[in-house]
Design an enzyme around this catalytic site. Structure first.
Site, PDB file in Angstrom:
ATOM      1  N   ILE A  19     102.233 -68.792  13.736  1.00  0.00           N
ATOM      2  CA  ILE A  19     103.507 -69.225  14.224  1.00  0.00           C
ATOM      3  C   ILE A  19     104.453 -69.491  13.089  1.00  0.00           C
ATOM      4  O   ILE A  19     104.056 -69.572  11.953  1.00  0.00           O
ATOM      5  CB  ILE A  19     103.344 -70.544  15.022  1.00  0.00           C
ATOM      6  CG1 ILE A  19     102.733 -71.550  14.136  1.00  0.00           C
ATOM      7  CG2 ILE A  19     102.642 -70.328  16.294  1.00  0.00           C
ATOM      8  CD1 ILE A  19     101.541 -72.220  14.513  1.00  0.00           C
ATOM      9  N   ILE A  79     103.038 -73.925   9.965  1.00  0.00           N
ATOM     10  CA  ILE A  79     103.658 -72.633   9.729  1.00  0.00           C
ATOM     11  C   ILE A  79     102.561 -71.582   9.722  1.00  0.00           C
ATOM     12  O   ILE A  79     101.393 -71.884   9.492  1.00  0.00           O
ATOM     13  CB  ILE A  79     104.489 -72.598   8.421  1.00  0.00           C
ATOM     14  CG1 ILE A  79     103.644 -72.967   7.203  1.00  0.00           C
ATOM     15  CG2 ILE A  79     105.707 -73.475   8.531  1.00  0.00           C
ATOM     16  CD1 ILE A  79     104.401 -72.881   5.875  1.00  0.00           C
ATOM     17  N   ASP A  80     102.973 -70.367   9.982  1.00  0.00           N
ATOM     18  CA  ASP A  80     102.056 -69.253  10.114  1.00  0.00           C
ATOM     19  C   ASP A  80     101.233 -69.023   8.842  1.00  0.00           C
ATOM     20  O   ASP A  80     101.688 -69.328   7.738  1.00  0.00           O
ATOM     21  CB  ASP A  80     102.920 -68.032  10.449  1.00  0.00           C
ATOM     22  CG  ASP A  80     102.179 -66.727  10.491  1.00  0.00           C
ATOM     23  OD1 ASP A  80     100.958 -66.752  10.643  1.00  0.00           O
ATOM     24  OD2 ASP A  80     102.851 -65.685  10.370  1.00  0.00           O
ATOM     25  N   LYS A  81     100.071 -68.463   9.010  1.00  0.00           N
ATOM     26  CA  LYS A  81      99.187 -68.133   7.880  1.00  0.00           C
ATOM     27  C   LYS A  81      99.933 -67.367   6.787  1.00  0.00           C
ATOM     28  O   LYS A  81      99.808 -67.682   5.608  1.00  0.00           O
ATOM     29  CB  LYS A  81      98.015 -67.298   8.394  1.00  0.00           C
ATOM     30  CG  LYS A  81      97.171 -66.667   7.297  1.00  0.00           C
ATOM     31  CD  LYS A  81      96.188 -65.660   7.864  1.00  0.00           C
ATOM     32  CE  LYS A  81      95.478 -64.901   6.755  1.00  0.00           C
ATOM     33  NZ  LYS A  81      94.583 -63.846   7.269  1.00  0.00           N
ATOM     34  N   GLN A 139     104.687 -60.818   5.824  1.00  0.00           N
ATOM     35  CA  GLN A 139     106.088 -60.916   6.206  1.00  0.00           C
ATOM     36  C   GLN A 139     106.847 -61.750   5.173  1.00  0.00           C
ATOM     37  O   GLN A 139     106.346 -62.769   4.704  1.00  0.00           O
ATOM     38  CB  GLN A 139     106.258 -61.513   7.605  1.00  0.00           C
ATOM     39  CG  GLN A 139     105.903 -62.981   7.743  1.00  0.00           C
ATOM     40  CD  GLN A 139     104.552 -63.190   8.394  1.00  0.00           C
ATOM     41  OE1 GLN A 139     103.786 -62.243   8.552  1.00  0.00           O
ATOM     42  NE2 GLN A 139     104.244 -64.412   8.792  1.00  0.00           N
TER      43      GLN A 139
END
Length: 356
Positions: free
Chosen positions: A13, A164-166, A311
């Protein structure tokens, strides 16, 4: 009751969203003490017999009158006797696996008795689950706090306030006490925290700044993705503000300010307006979406993917009011090396192209 500000269990996320009351269930235990059992403290006795229950958690249950011997509430120092009937009620569901302290390096930006701010590197999963049962940020925090008798890594009243996302890097705040978590959680709930992200997206954004408003829910065609829905009855209200920092050939460096915190919010909102995050595999950003068909350009972009193999998203700033002292706190984390090199490589490419 204040909703706990953690995210969905996928650990994939961008920022925070609440978990509802269904998370606060109860678990019940009943045990009859063996005939030959020696007299030991009940908290020690139960700790050795209840799977995934810390001694601290058992002691809190005893303080609340939820540990009973033969039908009567007892304290943690009660000595169990042979054939005692012990019952326990604890106010949260059993975790699939205990959070074990692991000696994993932490980049701690700030720390006091109530909270700490951590700069998380890309690639580090925040919380155990879905195949990542160890080696996470939470395991690292448990190690860092292992000598603090008041901190229980398995207690949801402390620890992560948001996630927060990985594959997103950047700043996170961790609560060391229940009061600190409640105070910080309220600020996320009331949208008074200050959070800015840096992102590199595909395409040249026309407007210098803007606001994206669109409900976010899981994509019915791909359960691993989120999507924006125009129907107000579907999904959760989400707002992202953005500002162009630099246009670099076929990509744009942007600053994103979160007004809400939904699963994949920045990633899905940027895709919604036609600017997928660079190298965001989940949303198609790992393909060459803009530019030329020349082999030299394709090789350049593939080199960029190798430089930043995730990303291009970084949680750069985090601001909040200290939940105990009332002090205004503000932290900044510069873009990590992979994103810095990525942006520099694009600048170099455009500069050399213009000279040709």
């Amino acid at each position: 009751m204040i909703e706990e500000y953690t995210d969905d269990l996928e650990n994939d996320i961008d920022d925070v969203e609440p978990i509802g009351d269904e998370a606060r269930l109860y678990e019940h235990f009943r045990v009859v003490v063996d005939k030959g059992q020696s007299q030991v403290r009940i908290d020690k006795y139960l700790f050795e017999r209840i799977v995934n229950a810390s001694r601290n958690r058992i002691q809190k249950a005893a303080e609340a009158g939820c540990v009973m011997a033969n039908g009567k509430p007892v304290k943690s120092n009660y000595k169990v006797k042979p054939l005692d009937v012990i019952t326990v009620v604890m106010d949260r569901p059993r975790y699939e696996n205990e959070i074990i302290p692991e000696d994993i390096p932490l980049n701690i930006v700030y720390e006091d008795d109530y909270l700490m701010v951590i700069n998380k590197p890309a690639g580090l999963v925040v919380h155990p689950g879905h195949g990542n049962y160890n080696g996470t940020l939470v395991n690292a925090i448990a190690w860092h706090m292992k000598d603090n008798p008041d901190y229980d890594a398995n207690d949801p009243q402390v620890g992560l306030v948001h996630r927060i996302d990985k594959d997103t890097s950047g700043l996170l705040v961790i609560a060391k006490t229940p009061d600190a978590k409640t105070g910080l959680g309220l600020q996320f709930y009331n949208k008074t925290t200050k959070r800015k992200y840096r992102a590199l997206v595909w395409g040249i954004m026309e407007n210098d700044e803007g606001t994206i408003v669109g409900n976010i829910a899981r994509n019915p065609k791909d359960r691993m993705q989120m999507a924006v829905f125009s129907d107000p009855e579907i999904g959760k209200h989400a707002v992202t503000h953005y500002r162009v920092l630099e246009r670099i050939g076929y990509v744009t460096l942007v600053e994103c300010i979160l007004e809400t915190g939904r699963t994949h919010q920045i990633r899905v909102h940027m895709k919604h307006i036609g600017h997928v995050l660079f190298n965001d595999e989940r949303y198609g950003g790992h393909e060459i979406l803009k530019g030329t068909h020349f082999s030299k350009y394709k090789q350049f972009v593939n080199n960029c993917f190798n430089i930043c193999p995730r990303q291009a998203l970084h949680a750069m700033t985090l601001g909040f009011t200290h939940p105990v002292t009332g002090e205004e706190m503000y932290f900044t984390s510069e873009m990590p090396e992979d994103m810095t090199q990525l942006v520099d490589k694009w600048r170099g490419y455009i500069c050399n192209r213009d000279l040709e």
